[in-house]
Design a protein around this motif. Structure first.
Motif, PDB file in Angstrom:
ATOM      1  N   LEU A  73       1.333  -1.618   0.285  1.00 24.99           N
ATOM      2  CA  LEU A  73       0.127   0.203   0.046  1.00 24.99           C
ATOM      3  C   LEU A  73       0.301   1.322   0.533  1.00 24.99           C
ATOM      4  O   LEU A  73       0.524   2.458  -0.336  1.00 24.99           O
ATOM      5  CB  LEU A  73      -1.490   0.007   1.271  1.00 24.99           C
ATOM      6  CG  LEU A  73      -1.987  -1.115   1.093  1.00 24.99           C
ATOM      7  CD1 LEU A  73      -2.716  -0.899   2.615  1.00 24.99           C
ATOM      8  CD2 LEU A  73      -3.084  -0.955  -0.033  1.00 24.99           C
ATOM      9  N   GLU A  74       1.473   1.680   0.953  1.00 29.48           N
ATOM     10  CA  GLU A  74       2.165   2.464   0.789  1.00 29.48           C
ATOM     11  C   GLU A  74       3.686   2.638  -0.366  1.00 29.48           C
ATOM     12  O   GLU A  74       3.637   3.798  -0.943  1.00 29.48           O
ATOM     13  CB  GLU A  74       3.948   1.923   1.489  1.00 29.48           C
ATOM     14  CG  GLU A  74       3.365   1.547   3.365  1.00 29.48           C
ATOM     15  CD  GLU A  74       4.409   2.336   4.318  1.00 29.48           C
ATOM     16  OE1 GLU A  74       5.234   1.729   3.961  1.00 29.48           O
ATOM     17  OE2 GLU A  74       4.059   2.238   5.544  1.00 29.48           O
ATOM     18  N   LEU A  75       4.200   1.056  -1.337  1.00 29.78           N
ATOM     19  CA  LEU A  75       3.627   1.620  -2.555  1.00 29.78           C
ATOM     20  C   LEU A  75       3.043   1.981  -3.743  1.00 29.78           C
ATOM     21  O   LEU A  75       3.699   2.764  -4.516  1.00 29.78           O
ATOM     22  CB  LEU A  75       5.607   0.504  -3.259  1.00 29.78           C
ATOM     23  CG  LEU A  75       6.189  -0.001  -2.558  1.00 29.78           C
ATOM     24  CD1 LEU A  75       5.966  -1.599  -2.927  1.00 29.78           C
ATOM     25  CD2 LEU A  75       7.480   0.746  -2.900  1.00 29.78           C
ATOM     26  N   LEU A  76       1.753   1.146  -3.709  1.00 27.17           N
ATOM     27  CA  LEU A  76       0.744   2.071  -4.086  1.00 27.17           C
ATOM     28  C   LEU A  76       0.952   4.365  -4.207  1.00 27.17           C
ATOM     29  O   LEU A  76       0.062   4.406  -4.936  1.00 27.17           O
ATOM     30  CB  LEU A  76      -0.408   1.095  -3.752  1.00 27.17           C
ATOM     31  CG  LEU A  76      -1.412   1.607  -4.472  1.00 27.17           C
ATOM     32  CD1 LEU A  76      -1.637   1.380  -6.464  1.00 27.17           C
ATOM     33  CD2 LEU A  76      -2.937   1.119  -4.259  1.00 27.17           C
ATOM     34  N   LEU A  77       1.005   3.672  -2.756  1.00 26.86           N
ATOM     35  CA  LEU A  77       0.545   5.122  -2.346  1.00 26.86           C
ATOM     36  C   LEU A  77       1.427   6.376  -2.591  1.00 26.86           C
ATOM     37  O   LEU A  77       1.600   7.705  -3.102  1.00 26.86           O
ATOM     38  CB  LEU A  77       0.720   5.637  -0.634  1.00 26.86           C
ATOM     39  CG  LEU A  77       0.318   7.575  -0.161  1.00 26.86           C
ATOM     40  CD1 LEU A  77      -1.328   6.944  -0.628  1.00 26.86           C
ATOM     41  CD2 LEU A  77       0.329   6.602   1.574  1.00 26.86           C
ATOM     42  N   GLU A  78       2.697   5.659  -3.418  1.00 24.43           N
ATOM     43  CA  GLU A  78       3.698   6.769  -4.170  1.00 24.43           C
ATOM     44  C   GLU A  78       3.582   6.672  -5.604  1.00 24.43           C
ATOM     45  O   GLU A  78       4.066   8.058  -6.258  1.00 24.43           O
ATOM     46  CB  GLU A  78       4.925   6.297  -4.078  1.00 24.43           C
ATOM     47  CG  GLU A  78       5.873   6.264  -2.377  1.00 24.43           C
ATOM     48  CD  GLU A  78       6.991   5.640  -2.189  1.00 24.43           C
ATOM     49  OE1 GLU A  78       7.627   5.308  -3.063  1.00 24.43           O
ATOM     50  OE2 GLU A  78       7.421   5.551  -1.283  1.00 24.43           O
ATOM     51  N   SER A  79       2.257   6.499  -6.005  1.00 26.07           N
ATOM     52  CA  SER A  79       2.211   6.253  -7.638  1.00 26.07           C
ATOM     53  C   SER A  79       1.799   8.016  -7.187  1.00 26.07           C
ATOM     54  O   SER A  79       0.664   8.331  -7.056  1.00 26.07           O
ATOM     55  CB  SER A  79       1.065   5.196  -7.533  1.00 26.07           C
ATOM     56  OG  SER A  79       0.728   5.385  -9.376  1.00 26.07           O
ATOM     57  N   GLN A  80       2.482   7.981  -9.204  1.00 21.46           N
ATOM     58  CA  GLN A  80       1.865   9.460  -9.354  1.00 21.46           C
ATOM     59  C   GLN A  80       0.649   9.356  -9.907  1.00 21.46           C
ATOM     60  O   GLN A  80       0.181  10.553  -9.948  1.00 21.46           O
ATOM     61  CB  GLN A  80       2.703  10.213 -10.249  1.00 21.46           C
ATOM     62  CG  GLN A  80       4.091  10.692  -9.911  1.00 21.46           C
ATOM     63  CD  GLN A  80       5.466  10.913 -10.232  1.00 21.46           C
ATOM     64  OE1 GLN A  80       4.799  10.879 -12.348  1.00 21.46           O
ATOM     65  NE2 GLN A  80       6.323  11.283 -10.030  1.00 21.46           N
ATOM     66  N   ASN A  81      -0.400   8.483 -10.426  1.00 20.09           N
ATOM     67  CA  ASN A  81      -1.187   8.197 -10.936  1.00 20.09           C
ATOM     68  C   ASN A  81      -2.818   8.388 -10.215  1.00 20.09           C
ATOM     69  O   ASN A  81      -3.500   8.604 -10.562  1.00 20.09           O
ATOM     70  CB  ASN A  81      -1.212   6.559 -12.112  1.00 20.09           C
ATOM     71  CG  ASN A  81       0.396   7.058 -12.770  1.00 20.09           C
ATOM     72  OD1 ASN A  81       0.351   8.257 -13.498  1.00 20.09           O
ATOM     73  ND2 ASN A  81       0.138   5.711 -13.602  1.00 20.09           N
ATOM     74  N   LEU A  82      -1.895   8.102  -9.181  1.00 17.69           N
ATOM     75  CA  LEU A  82      -3.410   8.573  -7.760  1.00 17.69           C
ATOM     76  C   LEU A  82      -3.972   9.594  -8.295  1.00 17.69           C
ATOM     77  O   LEU A  82      -4.332  10.391  -8.262  1.00 17.69           O
ATOM     78  CB  LEU A  82      -2.705   7.506  -6.920  1.00 17.69           C
ATOM     79  CG  LEU A  82      -2.474   6.393  -6.426  1.00 17.69           C
ATOM     80  CD1 LEU A  82      -2.143   6.198  -4.999  1.00 17.69           C
ATOM     81  CD2 LEU A  82      -4.004   5.196  -6.849  1.00 17.69           C
ATOM     82  N   LYS A  83      -5.311   9.363  -7.581  1.00 23.71           N
ATOM     83  CA  LYS A  83      -6.313  10.367  -7.418  1.00 23.71           C
ATOM     84  C   LYS A  83      -6.223  10.941  -5.825  1.00 23.71           C
ATOM     85  O   LYS A  83      -6.058  10.175  -4.927  1.00 23.71           O
ATOM     86  CB  LYS A  83      -7.318  10.578  -7.834  1.00 23.71           C
ATOM     87  CG  LYS A  83      -8.325   9.929  -9.663  1.00 23.71           C
ATOM     88  CD  LYS A  83      -8.720  10.141 -10.004  1.00 23.71           C
ATOM     89  CE  LYS A  83      -9.879   9.421 -11.219  1.00 23.71           C
ATOM     90  NZ  LYS A  83     -10.492   9.203 -12.017  1.00 23.71           N
ATOM     91  N   ASP A  84      -6.703  12.260  -5.596  1.00 22.13           N
ATOM     92  CA  ASP A  84      -6.657  12.389  -4.015  1.00 22.13           C
ATOM     93  C   ASP A  84      -7.379  11.410  -3.771  1.00 22.13           C
ATOM     94  O   ASP A  84      -7.084  11.045  -2.249  1.00 22.13           O
ATOM     95  CB  ASP A  84      -6.973  13.592  -4.088  1.00 22.13           C
ATOM     96  CG  ASP A  84      -5.835  15.171  -5.037  1.00 22.13           C
ATOM     97  OD1 ASP A  84      -4.852  13.706  -4.579  1.00 22.13           O
ATOM     98  OD2 ASP A  84      -6.284  15.923  -4.523  1.00 22.13           O
ATOM     99  N   GLU A  85      -8.597  11.031  -3.636  1.00 20.04           N
ATOM    100  CA  GLU A  85      -9.668  10.427  -3.509  1.00 20.04           C
ATOM    101  C   GLU A  85      -8.610   9.013  -3.073  1.00 20.04           C
ATOM    102  O   GLU A  85      -8.863   8.421  -2.083  1.00 20.04           O
ATOM    103  CB  GLU A  85     -10.512  10.249  -3.622  1.00 20.04           C
ATOM    104  CG  GLU A  85     -11.512  12.079  -3.423  1.00 20.04           C
ATOM    105  CD  GLU A  85     -12.726  11.718  -4.900  1.00 20.04           C
ATOM    106  OE1 GLU A  85     -13.509  10.042  -4.775  1.00 20.04           O
ATOM    107  OE2 GLU A  85     -13.427  12.351  -5.017  1.00 20.04           O
ATOM    108  N   ASP A  86      -8.158   8.868  -3.628  1.00 20.34           N
ATOM    109  CA  ASP A  86      -7.895   7.072  -3.276  1.00 20.34           C
ATOM    110  C   ASP A  86      -6.491   6.765  -2.553  1.00 20.34           C
ATOM    111  O   ASP A  86      -6.206   6.160  -2.096  1.00 20.34           O
ATOM    112  CB  ASP A  86      -7.245   6.454  -5.363  1.00 20.34           C
ATOM    113  CG  ASP A  86      -8.287   6.303  -7.008  1.00 20.34           C
ATOM    114  OD1 ASP A  86      -9.820   6.647  -5.638  1.00 20.34           O
ATOM    115  OD2 ASP A  86      -8.157   6.739  -7.592  1.00 20.34           O
ATOM    116  N   ALA A  87      -5.724   8.256  -2.944  1.00 20.47           N
ATOM    117  CA  ALA A  87      -4.481   8.429  -1.981  1.00 20.47           C
ATOM    118  C   ALA A  87      -5.032   8.712  -0.876  1.00 20.47           C
ATOM    119  O   ALA A  87      -4.459   7.650   0.515  1.00 20.47           O
ATOM    120  CB  ALA A  87      -3.610   9.077  -2.694  1.00 20.47           C
TER     121      ALA A  87
END
Length: 428
Positions: free
Chosen positions: A236-250
């Motif tokens: 999840l932490e790696l996924l959180l660093e993704s630049q393609n995430l929307k604010d709501e998803d983050a």
């Protein structure tokens, strides 16, 4: 009370009752026998006097005892015929003794040459009473000798008989399930002790099986649960660093990471409680509670300074206890963290060390908590979302495992926790 002493009390009580009843029966039987013997003697003296009267009529004028043991008075025929022989006890003044003396008296009537007389014959009871008194003290002496004999037999003979029992008791007290110790052995051919040995070893084997199963479960649970949780948090932490995430998803991922962290802490706490209750922390050392508390306070200096919490230490004694090092650290740290996180801005924490107690008080809510439920699992302040509600439960489990008392009270607008270490104080 020891079993030997209890058996001594029971035996003494039984002997006291038996000898007491026997003494009463013996006393009355002895008294009756003595009285019968004296009465036979009085009756014999009466017959001797009657036999001598025909040859010595002067005996009929013996109307006072004087130096004799009889007296004779003339009476009417009617009284003589109505009279029956009577034996009784009385007191009589004896000139030679110059004192009253217990005597046995025989009153009788007889006829001589158409004249009727009343005869009174006496016999002293002094020697007989002395005999009864001597017999009484003999019985008392017998009882004392019996009690002394019971004590000697109880402490010399029976103690030796019970040695195998105390040996088993000692082995059970010192037996440790985590060590590869041999089975309990009793050096005795007594059937009951052999059965006790078999029952003790059966119980130990079952306890070992349960202990090993619980230990294996906690170890497996610790490994099997911690690893997936750690992987989930890492992913999840790696996924959180993704630049393609929307604010709501983050935000959602951050919330899931937070929940996973709570799940990890909860898992750790539950496994810790299981280990404590399964007695898996058996190594013990002499630990200074004062130094342990100071060490944890130094770790929270920045947080204390940030919240403006003032610390006051009262070291009345160096409190040293014999306990597992890991458990005393968990116990003290839980209480210190509790006093910090549940404190108020610019609050106070007072810690006191006495000869046998650790007391920590902190400011906080203006009302006290329920002392009957505060140590229950998952009992927590609903406003503290991050709390697992197991901190105080773990502290209580540690105290219970050492038979140490922990209490809570609300005093002078402060929440106070007190631990009495009297049962595990180090021998200084």
């Amino acid at each position: 009370m020891k079993l030997l002493n209890r058996s001594l009390i029971y035996l003494s009580a039984v002997f006291f009752i038996i000898i007491g009843v026997w003494s009463v029966i013996f006393y009355f039987n002895l008294k009756d026998e003595i009285r019968d013997s004296i009465d036979d003697g009085l009756d014999n003296n009466r017959l001797l006097i009657l036999m001598k009267i025909p040859s010595d009529s002067s005996l009929l004028s013996q109307n006072e005892f004087g130096g004799n043991n009889f007296k004779i008075h003339p009476v009417s025929k009617e009284k003589a015929l109505e009279f029956r022989d009577v034996f009784k006890d009385t007191m009589m003044y004896r000139i030679n003794e110059n004192d009253l003396e217990p005597v046995r008296v025989l009153h009788s009537a007889f006829e001589h040459e158409n004249n009727y007389y009343k005869m009174t014959v006496i016999s002293s009871l002094v020697e007989e009473d002395d005999l009864i008194e001597d017999s009484f003290w003999s019985v008392v002496s017998l009882f004392i000798i019996l009690i002394i004999s019971i004590i000697v037999v109880n402490n010399l003979v029976l103690r030796k008989v019970w040695n195998p029992f105390y040996d088993v008791l000692h082995q059970l007290k010192t037996y440790r399930l985590d060590k590869h110790e041999k089975s309990i052995k009793i050096n005795s051919n007594v059937k009951e002790f052999i059965q006790l040995e078999a029952a003790a070893n059966t119980l130990i084997n079952r306890s070992k099986e349960a202990f090993n199963a619980q230990k294996e479960f906690t170890e497996n649970a610790s490994h099997e649960l911690q690893t997936p949780i750690a992987i989930i948090i890492g992913k999840l932490e790696l996924l959180l660093e993704s630049q393609n995430l929307k604010d709501e998803d983050a935000s959602t991922i951050a919330e899931v990471i937070n929940i996973s962290g709570r799940l990890k802490r909860l898992n750790n706490s539950l496994l810790l409680m299981a280990k404590i209750e399964n007695k898996q922390f058996l190594d013990e050392e002499i630990i200074s509670v004062n130094e342990t508390a100071k060490t944890f306070l130094s770790n929270y200096e920045e947080l204390l300074e940030f919240k403006g919490i003032a610390i006051q230490l009262e070291e009345l004694n160096d409190l040293q206890v014999k306990i597992n090092p890991s458990l005393i650290e968990i116990l003290i740290s839980n209480l210190i963290k509790n006093s910090i996180f549940h404190n108020i801005e610019n609050g106070k924490i007072n810690i006191q060390f006495t000869s046998d107690e650790f007391i920590i008080c902190n400011t906080g809510m203006e009302m006290g908590l329920n002392p009957n439920t505060i140590f229950n699992r998952f009992e927590k302040d609903p406003t503290k979302v991050e709390s697992t509600g197991l901190g105080l439960s773990i502290s209580k489990a540690i105290c219970d495992s050492y038979n140490v008392k922990i209490t809570y009270e609300f005093s002078k607008n402060s929440h106070c926790f007190k631990i009495n270490f009297k049962n595990i104080l180090a021998a200084l």
